[in-house]
Design an enzyme around this catalytic site. Structure first.
Site, mmCIF file in Angstrom:
data_model
loop_
_atom_site.group_PDB
_atom_site.id
_atom_site.type_symbol
_atom_site.label_atom_id
_atom_site.label_comp_id
_atom_site.label_asym_id
_atom_site.label_seq_id
_atom_site.Cartn_x
_atom_site.Cartn_y
_atom_site.Cartn_z
ATOM 1 N N ASP A 37 192.804 76.843 35.406
ATOM 2 C CA ASP A 37 192.146 76.084 36.475
ATOM 3 C C ASP A 37 193.152 75.834 37.594
ATOM 4 O OD1 ASP A 37 190.996 73.830 38.021
ATOM 5 O OD2 ASP A 37 189.444 73.923 36.489
ATOM 6 N N PHE A 85 183.743 79.618 34.386
ATOM 7 C CA PHE A 85 183.107 78.565 35.178
ATOM 8 C C PHE A 85 183.704 78.472 36.588
ATOM 9 C CE2 PHE A 85 182.818 76.962 30.807
ATOM 10 C CZ PHE A 85 181.510 76.495 30.731
ATOM 11 N N THR A 138 174.117 80.429 38.571
ATOM 12 C CA THR A 138 173.205 79.392 39.070
ATOM 13 C C THR A 138 171.823 79.946 39.375
ATOM 14 O OG1 THR A 138 172.859 77.949 40.991
ATOM 15 C CG2 THR A 138 174.201 79.867 41.370
ATOM 16 N N GLU A 140 170.427 79.218 42.062
ATOM 17 C CA GLU A 140 170.333 79.324 43.528
ATOM 18 C C GLU A 140 170.343 80.770 44.004
ATOM 19 O OE1 GLU A 140 172.369 76.572 45.969
ATOM 20 O OE2 GLU A 140 172.182 74.957 44.521
ATOM 21 N N TYR A 164 177.186 79.666 49.519
ATOM 22 C CA TYR A 164 177.479 79.463 48.095
ATOM 23 C C TYR A 164 176.610 80.375 47.237
ATOM 24 C CZ TYR A 164 176.880 77.435 43.440
ATOM 25 O OH TYR A 164 176.768 77.283 42.079
ATOM 26 N N LYS A 168 177.704 83.514 44.773
ATOM 27 C CA LYS A 168 177.396 83.569 43.328
ATOM 28 C C LYS A 168 176.556 84.808 43.021
ATOM 29 C CE LYS A 168 178.251 80.968 40.449
ATOM 30 N NZ LYS A 168 179.436 80.795 39.544
ATOM 31 N N PRO A 297 171.241 72.633 56.697
ATOM 32 C CA PRO A 297 170.724 73.882 57.274
ATOM 33 C C PRO A 297 170.311 74.853 56.163
ATOM 34 C CG PRO A 297 172.862 73.300 58.241
ATOM 35 C CD PRO A 297 172.624 72.352 57.097
HETATM 36 P P1 NAD Z 1 183.115 72.152 39.952
HETATM 37 O O1 NAD Z 1 183.251 72.361 41.411
HETATM 38 O O2 NAD Z 1 182.950 70.776 39.420
HETATM 39 O O3 NAD Z 1 184.387 72.778 39.199
HETATM 40 C C1 NAD Z 1 184.933 74.015 39.551
HETATM 41 C C2 NAD Z 1 186.284 74.152 38.851
HETATM 42 O O4 NAD Z 1 186.830 75.447 39.202
HETATM 43 C C3 NAD Z 1 187.307 73.109 39.282
HETATM 44 O O5 NAD Z 1 187.996 72.616 38.144
HETATM 45 C C4 NAD Z 1 188.260 73.878 40.188
HETATM 46 O O6 NAD Z 1 189.593 73.368 40.181
HETATM 47 C C5 NAD Z 1 188.200 75.279 39.567
HETATM 48 N N1 NAD Z 1 188.560 76.333 40.531
HETATM 49 C C6 NAD Z 1 188.081 76.488 41.792
HETATM 50 N N2 NAD Z 1 188.658 77.570 42.367
HETATM 51 C C7 NAD Z 1 189.468 78.121 41.432
HETATM 52 C C8 NAD Z 1 190.303 79.264 41.417
HETATM 53 N N3 NAD Z 1 190.436 80.061 42.498
HETATM 54 N N4 NAD Z 1 190.990 79.542 40.290
HETATM 55 C C9 NAD Z 1 190.884 78.728 39.184
HETATM 56 N N5 NAD Z 1 190.118 77.635 39.152
HETATM 57 C C10 NAD Z 1 189.419 77.332 40.271
HETATM 58 O O7 NAD Z 1 181.912 73.090 39.501
HETATM 59 P P2 NAD Z 1 180.798 72.844 38.382
HETATM 60 O O8 NAD Z 1 179.703 72.061 38.972
HETATM 61 O O9 NAD Z 1 181.464 72.387 37.151
HETATM 62 O O10 NAD Z 1 180.268 74.338 38.196
HETATM 63 C C11 NAD Z 1 180.894 75.219 37.269
HETATM 64 C C12 NAD Z 1 180.203 76.567 37.328
HETATM 65 O O11 NAD Z 1 178.829 76.397 37.000
HETATM 66 C C13 NAD Z 1 180.222 77.224 38.709
HETATM 67 O O12 NAD Z 1 180.422 78.598 38.530
HETATM 68 C C14 NAD Z 1 178.853 76.930 39.284
HETATM 69 O O13 NAD Z 1 178.456 77.941 40.178
HETATM 70 C C15 NAD Z 1 178.007 76.947 38.030
HETATM 71 N N6 NAD Z 1 176.796 76.102 38.060
HETATM 72 C C16 NAD Z 1 176.867 74.794 38.442
HETATM 73 C C17 NAD Z 1 175.713 74.007 38.388
HETATM 74 C C18 NAD Z 1 175.728 72.551 38.780
HETATM 75 O O14 NAD Z 1 174.668 71.934 38.869
HETATM 76 N N7 NAD Z 1 176.880 71.937 38.995
HETATM 77 C C19 NAD Z 1 174.502 74.575 37.989
HETATM 78 C C20 NAD Z 1 174.474 75.930 37.617
HETATM 79 C C21 NAD Z 1 175.633 76.672 37.650
HETATM 80 O O1 DAU Z 2 170.752 74.651 41.231
HETATM 81 C C1 DAU Z 2 172.053 74.732 40.735
HETATM 82 C C2 DAU Z 2 173.028 74.240 41.779
HETATM 83 O O2 DAU Z 2 172.863 72.824 41.852
HETATM 84 C C3 DAU Z 2 174.471 74.599 41.489
HETATM 85 O O3 DAU Z 2 174.611 75.991 41.505
HETATM 86 C C4 DAU Z 2 175.416 73.958 42.522
HETATM 87 O O4 DAU Z 2 176.759 74.229 42.177
HETATM 88 C C5 DAU Z 2 175.171 72.469 42.512
HETATM 89 O O5 DAU Z 2 175.976 71.854 43.497
HETATM 90 C C6 DAU Z 2 173.701 72.161 42.773
HETATM 91 O O6 DAU Z 2 173.323 72.526 44.116
HETATM 92 P P1 DAU Z 2 172.380 71.578 45.009
HETATM 93 O O7 DAU Z 2 172.624 71.881 46.426
HETATM 94 O O8 DAU Z 2 170.978 71.598 44.524
HETATM 95 O O9 DAU Z 2 173.007 70.136 44.599
HETATM 96 P P2 DAU Z 2 173.394 68.840 45.466
HETATM 97 O O10 DAU Z 2 173.743 67.771 44.490
HETATM 98 O O11 DAU Z 2 174.363 69.138 46.543
HETATM 99 O O12 DAU Z 2 172.015 68.474 46.143
HETATM 100 C C7 DAU Z 2 170.850 68.240 45.361
HETATM 101 C C8 DAU Z 2 169.699 67.975 46.332
HETATM 102 O O13 DAU Z 2 169.930 66.737 46.998
HETATM 103 C C9 DAU Z 2 169.566 69.009 47.422
HETATM 104 O O14 DAU Z 2 168.187 69.201 47.715
HETATM 105 C C10 DAU Z 2 170.265 68.387 48.627
HETATM 106 C C11 DAU Z 2 170.010 66.907 48.423
HETATM 107 N N1 DAU Z 2 171.050 65.987 48.921
HETATM 108 C C12 DAU Z 2 172.339 66.223 48.530
HETATM 109 C C13 DAU Z 2 173.350 65.397 48.945
HETATM 110 C C14 DAU Z 2 174.793 65.636 48.555
HETATM 111 C C15 DAU Z 2 170.725 64.898 49.695
HETATM 112 O O15 DAU Z 2 169.537 64.686 50.021
HETATM 113 N N2 DAU Z 2 171.722 64.078 50.116
HETATM 114 C C16 DAU Z 2 173.030 64.278 49.798
HETATM 115 O O16 DAU Z 2 173.906 63.483 50.239
#
Ligand code: NAD
Ligand code: DAU
Length: 362
Positions: A37, A85, A138, A140, A164, A168, A297
């Site tokens: 990481d 991840f 994801t 997305e 993003y 992905k 946007p």
């Molecule tokens: P996060 O942003 O919380 O964590 C990402 C981690 O990757 C961090 O620890 C960061 O330090 C590390 N990282 C970033 N760039 C790096 C690099 N160049 N080399 C090594 N490490 C690096 O993300 P998350 O929400 O835990 O998501 C993890 C994975 O799951 C991602 O691939 C994301 O696309 C996917 N995902 C997330 C969600 C969600 O809702 N959060 C949903 C579906 C899929």
């Molecule tokens: O669907 C999976 C994805 O979910 C992951 O791949 C991404 O890593 C993760 O960040 C998440 O993406 P979203 O854009 O859906 O999550 P976020 O929490 O940023 O926003 C959730 C919803 O809430 C989205 O419709 C935007 C809205 N939002 C978000 C923020 C930060 C607001 O209305 N206000 C806010 O301040």
């Protein structure tokens, strides 16, 4: 060539989902984990403080784009699987500064695949057969649904709408190509929105919990009618472990919570939970903090996952209802003030200012 060990190599294991995965893995599965990481703003070694002194866990601070580092880790630790991840993960940041997303999500995944291929090719037959590259992706990548559209399935066409999501999608395509072209034993999972402990407070749920607690405006983008399909992070991690253990090589699996909720409803539910768990007579009901702000946007309207493939083939289903998971999550943030302070650095405050200053009506 020397045999693989029972180790796994996790990338991004200090982030939100990665750290929950490592904790769950070492609690339930046992075999050692090497965590590569970079510890960007989103990575926090402290998420894994509970593993201090546990000889099964090792953190290596480094970049997945560093081919020599990745090659050395594979050579030294001989993992039987890579669970990938590491990514830049926040959509709003990808709109403000897409370059980092192309670098880590595309170039980084390519670097890992290339080094995994070299390592895997040199293994003996049994180890080559057992090796896995599990790519965490994801929903997305599928773009946006209209209100009555069927949920995303594994055969839905890719139509990413944010930098993003596009980065992905590119990484998913590379993973697919490494299987199709070179035979690398890959599995890809595409999951919906996660929530739970250790989520960085730039994402909707933790941001709203903290702002509600502190009596700050709750910035809802647009009119709040966008829909996300929420899944507790523990359920996502369990699904990844099942896909790693039993998933078919070359397949993709959609993972979702079957919990579609409008953003406005999620924020209102958070307000009510914070009111209940931390009543503040002076502040009154937190719902009055809800503030509609300028939209994201290209904001995708709706995500919904059809998880029937993983349910039927691998017998996975979520264990936690959204309302129960949200209550637990609000309670976790209320009880972890020192974690929150440790991640809300100057850079975090700068981001909040940059993202919300223009949006919030004065
Ligand atoms: P996060 O942003 O919380 O964590 C990402 C981690 O990757 C961090 O620890 C960061 O330090 C590390 N990282 C970033 N760039 C790096 C690099 N160049 N080399 C090594 N490490 C690096 O993300 P998350 O929400 O835990 O998501 C993890 C994975 O799951 C991602 O691939 C994301 O696309 C996917 N995902 C997330 C969600 C969600 O809702 N959060 C949903 C579906 C899929
Ligand atoms: O669907 C999976 C994805 O979910 C992951 O791949 C991404 O890593 C993760 O960040 C998440 O993406 P979203 O854009 O859906 O999550 P976020 O929490 O940023 O926003 C959730 C919803 O809430 C989205 O419709 C935007 C809205 N939002 C978000 C923020 C930060 C607001 O209305 N206000 C806010 O301040």
């Amino acid at each position: 060539m020397k045999a693989t060990s029972s180790n796994i190599l996790v990338t991004g294991g200090a982030g939100f989902i990665g750290s929950n995965f490592v904790l769950q893995w070492l609690r339930d599965a046992g075999a050692s984990v090497v965590n590569l990481d970079l510890l960007t703003y989103a990575g926090n070694a402290g998420n894994l403080a509970a593993l201090e002194g546990d000889s099964r866990y090792r953190l290596v601070r480094g970049d997945i784009c560093d081919a020599d580092l990745v090659a050395g880790l594979l050579r030294d630790h001989r993992p039987r699987a890579i669970v990938h991840f590491a990514a830049e993960s926040h959509v709003d940041r990808s709109i403000a500064d897409p370059g980092a997303f192309i670098r880590t999500n595309v170039q980084g995944t390519f670097t890992l695949l290339e080094q995994a291929k070299l390592f895997w090719t040199a293994l003996d037959d049994a180890d080559r057969h057992a090796f896995r590259f599990l790519h965490v992706s994801t929903d997305e990548v599928y773009g946006s649904l209209g209100p009555g559209d069927p949920a995303f399935s594994e055969s839905t066409a890719y139509a990413p709408n944010s930098p993003y999501a596009a980065s992905k999608a590119a990484s998913d395509h590379l993973v697919r190509a490494y299987h199709h072209t070179y035979g690398l034993p890959v599995i890809t999972t595409n999951c919906s929105n996660n929530y739970g402990p250790f989520q960085f407070p730039e994402k909707l749920i933790p941001l709203m919990i903290l702002n509600a607690l502190e009596g700050k405006p709750l910035p809802v983008y647009g009119n709040g009618s966008n829909v996300r399909d929420w899944l507790h992070v523990e359920d996502h991690c369990a699904a990844i472990r099942i896909a790693l253990a039993r998933g078919r090589v070359g397949e993709t699996y959609n993972i979702g919570g079957n919990s579609e909720r409008k953003n406005l409803d999620v924020v209102a539910a958070i307000c009510d939970l914070v009111d209940e768990l931390r009543p503040d007579a002076q502040l009154g009901p937190r719902r009055k903090l809800i503030t509609f702000v300028g939209d994201r946007p290209g904001h995708d309207l709706r995500y919904a996952i059809n998880a029937s493939k993983i349910a039927q083939e691998l017998r996975w289903k979520p264990a936690l209802q959204f309302e129960d998971g949200l209550r637990k999550t609000v309670a976790w943030y209320l009880e972890h003030g020192s974690w929150i302070e440790s991640v809300r650095t100057g850079a975090y405050r700068d981001w909040i200012k940059q993202n919300y200053e223009e949006r919030i009506p004065r």
